[in-house]
Design a protein around this motif. Structure first.
Motif: not given
Length: 471
Positions: A217-218, A234-235, A226-229, A204-205
């Motif tokens: 993205f945070e 972000n890269l 999710v953090a890896a995605l 949704r973000n």
């Protein structure tokens, strides 16, 4: 078969991740739970059979205790009438009993059980299922009983109680299984929803962002995947920002490199015209003046075209600007643009009017000024008589209109009027103004349309803003 399997696999891949997880885990859980309940049911049925067999054994043991040897050395059973009635008191099943002296001599009971008395040599055996009076029965044989271990006791019972018990256990297992399955599937759904919640929030973000927003993205701490995605995206965003900055730098350099020589050329033309004004009149003088004026018109057109190309490049950039959107009143934007076109409209004999009411939107003021400037420029270039700019609130949203009383346009042109380099038959421009306006409108989430007036003449460019943009 391989084509069918490939089609099924492709169809499954198109399903949402949650649906695929719930389907796979739910099916596996259902199979495992069903197998466990089936094994449990079989075990319960065996225990029930053992309990009923023990009841038959108790009956046979009680009968063995009543065996005696008479004066003729014959085996007899001392069974009172009340005991015999008690043995037949079961309302559900019928009990068959036979007592034999040795394998073949009937002492008391049902002679039809004689075949079971002679089968086997074990002291205790269950012959399993048999049939008496066209009913299935369970048979138990107890050998070497009574005085001299001469007695053989055969007990048989119909299977009604066993069937009722089996049906009750099956119904109980079915109810228990359904309750456990519902509880397990509910737990699976809730746990899957909890596990996938960070990924759905992240989705949704992404979808809720403006298409030019390249901020990082945070990264949530609730899930490593999710953090890896997020880190991977972000890269990618960082690379896109670098590319956008490089593009903006190129645009700035191109603007500087193009505007400087054009400005110098324009200055030289003005100086040449001033010098020419001091030369004697004559045919050559007039011809030279005409050429200078033509060159001046071409240079002005070149300046206008360069500005349009640069504006289009900026408005079409997917990266856009890092500047955050702000609250903008379209009436203020129209007033800012008025001074840019009043003199031009007066020289062209066009009545440029403004009907402005407050119309607040969220966006970028410089882009909105560029959009409105292109619409007014298009109306002055191709319209006539009177050009009116209107703004008003739609609650929610806002409206911006530019109406002219020109000759109108063909219906075939209306479908492609916002395409780049699309020009009318009498147009001398580059065909970029409306394309720039549409790109800016899309950046603001607004809808830009161009249509003829109600009387079929002129044109109305209408820009409709929806609810405020998410920033």
């Amino acid at each position: 078969m391989s084509a069918v399997a490939s089609g099924v696999s492709a169809g499954l891949r198109r399903l949402p991740l949650r649906t695929r997880l719930l389907s796979a885990l739910g099916l596996s859980l259902t199979l495992v739970l069903g197998a466990a309940l089936l094994l449990d049911l079989r075990g319960a049925e065996r225990l029930a059979d053992q309990a009923f067999d023990q009841a038959l054994l108790n009956t046979a043991t009680a009968l063995a205790a009543r065996l005696e040897i008479d004066t003729d050395n014959d085996l007899e059973a001392d069974l009172p009438v009340s005991a015999q009635a008690l043995l037949q008191a079961d309302p559900l099943d019928r009990l068959y009993i036979a007592i034999f002296d040795g394998p073949g001599k009937l002492v008391w009971g049902d002679a039809r059980l004689a075949p079971h008395a002679g089968a086997g040599s074990d002291s205790l055996s269950t012959a399993g299922s048999a049939s008496l009076d066209q009913q299935p029965v369970r048979v138990l044989v107890l050998r070497r009983q009574g005085p001299g271990q001469r007695g053989v006791i055969v007990v048989a019972e119909t299977l009604n109680k066993r069937g009722d018990a089996r049906a009750q256990m099956q119904m109980r297992s079915l109810r228990l299984g359904l309750a456990m399955l519902v509880a397990a599937l509910l737990g699976l759904y809730l746990s899957t929803r909890s596990v996938l919640a960070p990924l759905e929030r992240f989705t949704r973000n992404i979808t809720g962002r403006a298409h030019r927003d390249l901020r990082p993205f945070e990264v949530e701490q609730s899930g490593a995947e999710v953090a890896a995605l997020a880190q991977a995206l972000n890269l990618l965003m960082a690379r896109l920002r670098d590319s956008a900055h490089a593009q903006q730098a190129f645009i700035g350099d191109a603007a500087h490199q193009l505007r400087t020589p054009i400005a110098a050329l324009s200055l030289q033309l003005e100086m040449a015209m001033q010098d020419h004004a001091t030369t004697p009149n004559g045919p050559a003088h007039d011809q030279f003046l005409q050429r200078l004026q033509t060159m001046q018109v071409l240079v002005a057109r070149l300046q206008h075209m360069v500005q349009r190309v640069l504006s289009l490049s900026r408005s079409s950039s997917e990266a856009g600007s890092n500047q955050a959107p702000a609250t903008v009143d379209l009436a203020d934007v129209a007033e800012a643009c008025a001074g840019l076109f009043v003199d031009r409209a007066r020289q062209a004999g066009i009545d440029l009017g403004f009907e402005l009411l407050p119309a607040v939107v969220v966006g970028w003021e410089d882009e909105l000024q560029e959009l409105l400037s292109n619409l007014i420029d298009n109306a002055l270039s191709h319209g006539g008589g009177r050009v009116t700019v209107r703004t008003r609130d739609l609650a929610p949203g806002a409206l911006l209109e530019v109406e002219d009383e020109g000759p109108g346009f063909d219906a075939d042109l209306a479908a492609t009027v916002f395409e780049r380099h699309r020009r009318g038959p009498d147009s001398s421009g580059a065909g970029l103004g409306l394309s720039i306006a549409r790109a800016i409108a899309e950046h603001h989430g607004a809808q830009l349309t161009l249509q003829a007036r109600d009387d079929g003449t002129g044109a109305v460019a209408r820009l409709v803003f929806g609810p405020p943009l998410k920033t």
